[in-house]
Scaffold this motif. Structure first.
Motif, PDB file in Angstrom:
ATOM      1  N   GLN A 196      -8.373  -0.504  12.717  1.00  0.00           N
ATOM      2  CA  GLN A 196      -7.204   0.376  12.602  1.00  0.00           C
ATOM      3  C   GLN A 196      -6.116   0.094  13.631  1.00  0.00           C
ATOM      4  O   GLN A 196      -5.107   0.808  13.682  1.00  0.00           O
ATOM      5  N   TYR A 228     -11.486  -3.966  -3.597  1.00  0.00           N
ATOM      6  CA  TYR A 228     -11.061  -4.889  -2.541  1.00  0.00           C
ATOM      7  C   TYR A 228     -11.702  -6.274  -2.687  1.00  0.00           C
ATOM      8  O   TYR A 228     -11.726  -7.048  -1.735  1.00  0.00           O
ATOM      9  N   LYS A 276     -11.573   6.470   1.399  1.00  0.00           N
ATOM     10  CA  LYS A 276     -12.564   6.086   2.405  1.00  0.00           C
ATOM     11  C   LYS A 276     -11.979   5.075   3.390  1.00  0.00           C
ATOM     12  O   LYS A 276     -12.260   5.125   4.592  1.00  0.00           O
ATOM     13  N   GLU A 277     -11.126   4.154   2.899  1.00  0.00           N
ATOM     14  CA  GLU A 277     -10.500   3.172   3.782  1.00  0.00           C
ATOM     15  C   GLU A 277      -9.529   3.828   4.766  1.00  0.00           C
ATOM     16  O   GLU A 277      -9.249   3.280   5.824  1.00  0.00           O
ATOM     17  N   GLN A 278      -9.033   5.007   4.423  1.00  0.00           N
ATOM     18  CA  GLN A 278      -8.034   5.681   5.256  1.00  0.00           C
ATOM     19  C   GLN A 278      -8.630   6.751   6.167  1.00  0.00           C
ATOM     20  O   GLN A 278      -7.897   7.385   6.928  1.00  0.00           O
ATOM     21  N   GLN A 305     -12.337   5.668  -3.329  1.00  0.00           N
ATOM     22  CA  GLN A 305     -12.545   4.394  -2.631  1.00  0.00           C
ATOM     23  C   GLN A 305     -11.405   4.120  -1.647  1.00  0.00           C
ATOM     24  O   GLN A 305     -11.638   3.711  -0.506  1.00  0.00           O
ATOM     25  N   GLU A 338       0.857  -1.175   0.000  1.00  0.00           N
ATOM     26  CA  GLU A 338       0.000   0.000   0.000  1.00  0.00           C
ATOM     27  C   GLU A 338       0.900   1.233   0.000  1.00  0.00           C
ATOM     28  O   GLU A 338       1.502   1.561   1.015  1.00  0.00           O
ATOM     29  N   GLY A 356     -13.245  -4.605   1.974  1.00  0.00           N
ATOM     30  CA  GLY A 356     -12.972  -3.378   2.709  1.00  0.00           C
ATOM     31  C   GLY A 356     -13.394  -3.453   4.169  1.00  0.00           C
ATOM     32  O   GLY A 356     -14.000  -4.422   4.633  1.00  0.00           O
ATOM     33  N   THR A 357     -13.097  -2.388   4.896  1.00  0.00           N
ATOM     34  CA  THR A 357     -13.252  -2.379   6.348  1.00  0.00           C
ATOM     35  C   THR A 357     -14.709  -2.500   6.787  1.00  0.00           C
ATOM     36  O   THR A 357     -15.020  -3.237   7.736  1.00  0.00           O
ATOM     37  N   ASP A 358     -15.601  -1.770   6.160  1.00  0.00           N
ATOM     38  CA  ASP A 358     -17.003  -1.800   6.582  1.00  0.00           C
ATOM     39  C   ASP A 358     -17.589  -3.203   6.469  1.00  0.00           C
ATOM     40  O   ASP A 358     -18.314  -3.663   7.370  1.00  0.00           O
TER      41      ASP A 358
END
Length: 578
Positions: free
Chosen positions: A425, A194, A144-146, A141, A133, A341-343
């Motif tokens: 995180q 992702y 949003k992950e960060q 997109q 990364e 992704g995280t969500d």
């Protein structure tokens, strides 16, 4: 005639006895130096006097003065009678090239606190980063992950490309020189997202174009972090095609390989295959044989690299001198639970049925994924290092087993709940390696040094969290504990691994050595006192014995104290401007 032949023979023997990589570097150095004229005797900005110069090439140290003008080393030798605006008496100390961190992880941290305190204070003058990364390219997109991290540190992302990031870094200033790879993970997320699927032919071409653009903007090569999602979804063929593009622009391939533990045999074969098929040099980041069942295998892995090198492959590696690694706490989860992704990951952890499946899989040893939870011996081998949710700050520095006991929870429920509460995180430290294996890698002739940790500080915006002690003490630890106290290797070899060897691997020009005409990146340390002070329990401590650090001719550490100077430069790769 006979005398002439004998003399020629002796000259050839002298050349052939040099270390081949040193010989190649010396030839390059002569070309790069360009015959820069020396200034008048009284026209130096800095003279370093009376020190023992260990120049980074691996050869024996020697006594000499070093004269600096602007950002360059312009004279090495006896400068008695010369004058300078600043003189440094290095009597009893070693004058070495500034240390090069081959994996630094500071790309965002340098924007939050440009001093790079924990790096500069241990003698690091150059950081290389971009582990899968990378800092660019970015789209909505990825942004949003960060957003959790950026919100915590009030970091505004006003770049989308490497060019734009480099411009911001140069405008702001940085305490270390900075170079980065373009991450294949980043490219995949940028083009595909992702999801666990192969790219379409059109997407593959787009990914190759993104890599080419990054190389032209200054990336050093292509990187991967194949243990993690979505990098893990990439096939060997996909990586080879992207590595071929990086090679076209003179870059190398550098990797957190797919397995450092139970599937390390297959993983090493993949590294060699990528290097062979893409015809590209390959570096293995933070090389290790992790998890107790794999302890003792490091000599075998080093022998495999040596055999590959004899076959003509350019394979090298780097390590940090600790028995614990560090990564996201969510790395304890099987890859399928991280897809999308995280969500989506958090939603799965909240689902009671999926949670039971996760607990079962995390409790089962496997070769199909890196079960770092079991590999660290369970919750007692996992220490919480940093969080994004400020309500969880009190748990920093605590073992997962301690958290589970305090919350009266099953350790796996404590794990999953913590990941949810910190929205994936959390940074954690995992005790999973063996000292004997680490030492074997550390002294290997093709292994250099990294920290694998971003720059932090004991004050300012980055002082709140705890990180791995490697980010505070890697280089002094090697110089003090492993060179001086344990005599694991000669001092000249250790300095070479920290400087000239690393510069040569990633193609840094006129850095990594103390040479006339080279950039004045210099670290002066006391070999009798240098040592790390950072521990796993109390990592945020600067070392001792690093007395002066000069970056591009400016003093950033003066008699052990940080100055306001921010003299670092962006280091762009060989494809820049093509």
């Amino acid at each position: 005639m006979r005398l002439l032949i004998c003399l020629l023979g002796l000259a050839l023997i002298a050349v052939s006895s040099m270390n081949p990589s040193q010989h190649a570097r010396d030839e390059r150095e002569s070309a790069d130096a360009g015959g820069m004229p020396s200034p008048p005797a009284d026209d130096y900005d800095i003279i370093i006097r009376n020190g023992r110069v260990i120049d980074g090439s691996g050869r024996s140290g020697f006594n000499a003065d070093v004269g600096i003008k602007g950002d360059r080393i312009v004279r090495i030798g006896n400068l008695r009678g010369a004058q300078a605006a600043r003189e440094i008496d290095a009597r009893g100390q070693v004058v070495a090239p500034g240390f090069i961190d081959l994996l630094g992880q500071s790309e965002q941290f340098l924007l939050i606190d440009p001093r790079a305190m924990s790096k500069v204070m241990q003698g690091v003058t150059t950081e290389i980063t971009g582990e899968g990364e990378s800092i660019a390219p970015i789209n909505d997109q990825i942004l949003k992950e960060q957003e959790d991290f950026n919100r915590r540190y009030n970091l505004t992302v006003d770049w989308r490309t490497f060019d734009e990031y480099f411009t911001r870094l140069e405008r702001q200033g940085t305490g270390v020189n900075f170079g980065t790879f373009v991450g294949a993970t980043q490219v995949r997320a940028y083009v595909i997202g992702y999801d666990n699927r192969a790219p379409t032919p059109e997407e593959m071409e787009k990914m190759k174009t993104v890599v080419a653009d990054a190389m032209k903007q200054g990336a050093l090569g292509l990187s991967t972090s194949l243990q993690y999602v979505p990098a893990r979804f990439a096939t060997t063929d996909e990586i080879v095609e992207l590595a071929k593009v990086a090679r076209q622009y003179g870059g190398i391939y550098i990797t957190h390989q797919r397995s450092e533990a139970n599937a390390i045999d297959e993983s090493m074969r993949e590294v060699f295959e990528i290097a062979r098929r893409a015809n590209i040099p390959a570096e293995i980041w933070h090389f290790k044989t992790a998890y107790k069942k794999n302890w003792g295998r490091m000599p075998e892995m080093l022998n495999r690299i040596a055999a590959a090198r004899r076959r003509g492959l350019k394979i090298t590696a780097d390590v940090y001198p600790y028995i614990a690694g560090s990564t996201s706490l969510s790395a304890c989860l099987p890859p399928w639970s991280l897809e999308g992704g995280t969500d989506k990951m958090v939603a799965r952890l909240k689902d009671a049925r999926i949670r039971q499946q996760l607990k079962k899989e995390i409790s089962t040893d496997s070769k199909d994924w890196e079960n770092i939870y079991l590999g660290s011996g369970g919750p007692g081998g996992i220490l919480i290092a940093s969080v994004t949710n400020r309500e969880l700050d009190k748990w920093q520095g605590k073992r997962l087993s301690e958290i589970a006991d305090a919350q009266k929870k099953d350790p796996l429920d404590a794990l999953l709940d913590f990941i949810i509460e910190d929205h994936g995180q959390t940074g954690a430290i995992f005790f999973m390696m063996n000292e004997t294996d680490m030492k074997a890698a550390l002294k290997s002739p093709f292994v250099s040094i990294c920290t694998d940790t971003g720059a932090r500080a004991t004050d300012g915006p980055l002082s709140g969290g705890r990180s791995h002690p490697r980010g505070w003490g890697t280089y002094p630890r090697i110089l003090g504990r492993y060179v001086r106290d344990e005599k694991l290797m000669p001092l000249e070899l250790a300095v070479h691994k920290m400087t000239g060897m690393s510069a040569a691997k990633v193609g840094l020009k006129q850095r990594g050595l103390i040479r006339e005409g080279y950039f004045a990146d210099i670290t002066i340390f006391d070999p009798k006192t240098v040592i790390d002070r950072a521990t796993f329990e109390q990592p945020n401590q600067y070392p001792v014995g690093i007395n002066f650090v000069i970056v591009n001719g400016q003093v950033e550490v003066d008699s052990g104290q940080r100055t306001p100077a921010l003299a670092g430069k962006v280091l762009r790769g060989p494809g820049y401007g093509h």
